[in-house]
Scaffold this motif. Sequence first.
Motif, PDB file in Angstrom:
ATOM      1  N   LEU A 171       5.738  -9.789   2.204  1.00 37.02           N
ATOM      2  CA  LEU A 171       5.496 -10.294   3.551  1.00 37.02           C
ATOM      3  C   LEU A 171       5.018  -9.112   4.385  1.00 37.02           C
ATOM      4  CD1 LEU A 171       5.821 -13.019   5.010  1.00 37.02           C
ATOM      5  CD2 LEU A 171       8.110 -12.284   5.674  1.00 37.02           C
ATOM      6  N   GLY A 172       3.951  -9.300   5.143  1.00 37.43           N
ATOM      7  CA  GLY A 172       3.453  -8.210   5.966  1.00 37.43           C
ATOM      8  C   GLY A 172       2.241  -8.619   6.751  1.00 37.43           C
ATOM      9  N   HIS A 173       1.860  -7.758   7.688  1.00 34.37           N
ATOM     10  CA  HIS A 173       0.756  -8.094   8.571  1.00 34.37           C
ATOM     11  C   HIS A 173      -0.254  -6.963   8.749  1.00 34.37           C
ATOM     12  CE1 HIS A 173       3.196  -5.794  11.338  1.00 34.37           C
ATOM     13  NE2 HIS A 173       4.166  -6.674  11.223  1.00 34.37           N
ATOM     14  N   ALA A 174      -0.155  -5.910   7.982  1.00 36.66           N
ATOM     15  CA  ALA A 174      -1.122  -4.815   8.086  1.00 36.66           C
ATOM     16  C   ALA A 174      -2.324  -5.111   7.197  1.00 36.66           C
ATOM     17  CB  ALA A 174      -0.476  -3.500   7.688  1.00 36.66           C
ATOM     18  N   ALA A 175      -3.486  -5.127   7.785  1.00 41.34           N
ATOM     19  CA  ALA A 175      -4.703  -5.490   7.053  1.00 41.34           C
ATOM     20  C   ALA A 175      -5.033  -4.507   5.935  1.00 41.34           C
ATOM     21  CB  ALA A 175      -5.875  -5.590   8.024  1.00 41.34           C
ATOM     22  N   ILE A 177      12.563  -5.367  11.589  1.00 43.35           N
ATOM     23  CA  ILE A 177      12.882  -3.962  11.839  1.00 43.35           C
ATOM     24  C   ILE A 177      11.747  -3.351  12.661  1.00 43.35           C
ATOM     25  CG2 ILE A 177      13.218  -1.699  10.747  1.00 43.35           C
ATOM     26  CD1 ILE A 177      14.339  -3.218   8.292  1.00 43.35           C
ATOM     27  N   ASP A 178      12.105  -2.618  13.707  1.00 41.08           N
ATOM     28  CA  ASP A 178      11.079  -1.989  14.550  1.00 41.08           C
ATOM     29  C   ASP A 178      10.115  -1.165  13.714  1.00 41.08           C
ATOM     30  OD1 ASP A 178      12.060  -3.043  16.905  1.00 41.08           O
ATOM     31  OD2 ASP A 178      13.256  -1.280  17.401  1.00 41.08           O
ATOM     32  N   GLY A 179       8.830  -1.430  13.875  1.00 39.94           N
ATOM     33  CA  GLY A 179       7.797  -0.678  13.180  1.00 39.94           C
ATOM     34  C   GLY A 179       7.467  -1.183  11.786  1.00 39.94           C
ATOM     35  N   ALA A 180       8.147  -2.230  11.324  1.00 40.28           N
ATOM     36  CA  ALA A 180       7.882  -2.745   9.969  1.00 40.28           C
ATOM     37  C   ALA A 180       6.470  -3.302   9.876  1.00 40.28           C
ATOM     38  CB  ALA A 180       8.904  -3.812   9.592  1.00 40.28           C
ATOM     39  N   LEU A 181       5.758  -2.867   8.840  1.00 38.52           N
ATOM     40  CA  LEU A 181       4.401  -3.349   8.575  1.00 38.52           C
ATOM     41  C   LEU A 181       4.360  -4.298   7.393  1.00 38.52           C
ATOM     42  CD1 LEU A 181       2.504   0.050   8.896  1.00 38.52           C
ATOM     43  CD2 LEU A 181       2.668  -1.774  10.615  1.00 38.52           C
ATOM     44  N   GLY A 182       5.247  -4.085   6.430  1.00 42.32           N
ATOM     45  CA  GLY A 182       5.261  -4.932   5.248  1.00 42.32           C
ATOM     46  C   GLY A 182       6.497  -4.651   4.423  1.00 42.32           C
ATOM     47  N   VAL A 183       6.837  -5.629   3.591  1.00 43.76           N
ATOM     48  CA  VAL A 183       8.018  -5.519   2.748  1.00 43.76           C
ATOM     49  C   VAL A 183       7.774  -6.297   1.462  1.00 43.76           C
ATOM     50  CG1 VAL A 183       9.132  -7.526   3.840  1.00 43.76           C
ATOM     51  CG2 VAL A 183      10.543  -5.792   2.701  1.00 43.76           C
ATOM     52  N   ALA A 184       8.392  -5.807   0.381  1.00 43.89           N
ATOM     53  CA  ALA A 184       8.297  -6.493  -0.904  1.00 43.89           C
ATOM     54  C   ALA A 184       9.632  -6.370  -1.629  1.00 43.89           C
ATOM     55  CB  ALA A 184       7.187  -5.886  -1.765  1.00 43.89           C
ATOM     56  N   LEU A 185       9.960  -7.379  -2.396  1.00 40.60           N
ATOM     57  CA  LEU A 185      11.087  -7.311  -3.326  1.00 40.60           C
ATOM     58  C   LEU A 185      10.463  -7.212  -4.706  1.00 40.60           C
ATOM     59  CD1 LEU A 185      14.168  -7.391  -3.680  1.00 40.60           C
ATOM     60  CD2 LEU A 185      13.943  -9.839  -4.087  1.00 40.60           C
ATOM     61  N   GLN A 188       2.907   6.650   8.248  1.00 38.43           N
ATOM     62  CA  GLN A 188       3.833   5.638   7.727  1.00 38.43           C
ATOM     63  C   GLN A 188       5.006   6.278   7.008  1.00 38.43           C
ATOM     64  OE1 GLN A 188       1.421   3.343   5.040  1.00 38.43           O
ATOM     65  NE2 GLN A 188       0.515   2.115   6.660  1.00 38.43           N
ATOM     66  N   TYR A 189       6.102   5.514   6.952  1.00 36.46           N
ATOM     67  CA  TYR A 189       7.214   5.776   6.043  1.00 36.46           C
ATOM     68  C   TYR A 189       7.197   4.677   5.001  1.00 36.46           C
ATOM     69  CZ  TYR A 189       9.407   8.735   9.677  1.00 36.46           C
ATOM     70  OH  TYR A 189       9.685   9.693  10.602  1.00 36.46           O
ATOM     71  N   HIS A 190       7.431   5.027   3.745  1.00 37.46           N
ATOM     72  CA  HIS A 190       7.604   4.045   2.679  1.00 37.46           C
ATOM     73  C   HIS A 190       9.023   4.230   2.168  1.00 37.46           C
ATOM     74  CE1 HIS A 190       3.223   2.942   1.888  1.00 37.46           C
ATOM     75  NE2 HIS A 190       3.245   3.700   2.982  1.00 37.46           N
ATOM     76  N   LEU A 191       9.858   3.233   2.407  1.00 39.43           N
ATOM     77  CA  LEU A 191      11.274   3.301   2.080  1.00 39.43           C
ATOM     78  C   LEU A 191      11.558   2.372   0.904  1.00 39.43           C
ATOM     79  CD1 LEU A 191      14.096   4.352   2.932  1.00 39.43           C
ATOM     80  CD2 LEU A 191      14.254   2.345   4.422  1.00 39.43           C
ATOM     81  N   LEU A 206       6.868   1.244   7.004  1.00 41.50           N
ATOM     82  CA  LEU A 206       7.104   1.348   8.442  1.00 41.50           C
ATOM     83  C   LEU A 206       6.010   2.154   9.120  1.00 41.50           C
ATOM     84  CD1 LEU A 206      10.825   2.394   8.077  1.00 41.50           C
ATOM     85  CD2 LEU A 206      10.069   0.206   9.005  1.00 41.50           C
ATOM     86  N   ASP A 207       5.647   1.745  10.318  1.00 43.00           N
ATOM     87  CA  ASP A 207       4.759   2.531  11.168  1.00 43.00           C
ATOM     88  C   ASP A 207       5.592   3.687  11.709  1.00 43.00           C
ATOM     89  OD1 ASP A 207       3.537   3.612  13.511  1.00 43.00           O
ATOM     90  OD2 ASP A 207       2.363   1.780  13.740  1.00 43.00           O
TER      91      ASP A 207
END
Length: 124
Positions: free
Chosen positions: A34-38, A14-22, A80-83, A101-102
Amino acid sequence: MGGVEQALKEALTIDGALGVALVDLSSGMALGTLGHAADLDLTLAAAGSTDLVRATRRANELQNRPGEATEDILTTLTHQYHLIRPLTGPGGEGLFLYLVLDRARSNLALARHHVRRIETGLAV
C-alpha cells in the motif's frame, strides 16, 4: 487482531509514510502493499530487502549471540528512511514489514514505536 490490509492501512497513517509492504522472507514476495509515492515500486523494493534481512540474520548467526534478535533494520537515504521489521509473533515468523518514510516529514523513533504496535496486533 487485524489482518494484512488493516495493518498496511495503519502503517500508512504514520507521519511521513510513503509506502508499506508485508513480505514473505522465504520467497521475497509481497503479501500486500500500500502506498502513494509515484516513484516507489514497493514490490521490487520488498524483494530487494529480502536479501538485506537474510544477510543480517546470517551475520548475527556468525557472531553467535544467543538471545539477540534483530528488531529492525534501517536504511537511510538522502530523502527517505527504509525501515524493515522482521516479525516474531505468532503467525508472523518468516515475514517482515517494510516501511518507506519521507525523511523530512517523519519521526523515526515514533515510526519504530508505531511499527512495533502494528506487529503485536497483526494476524496473518
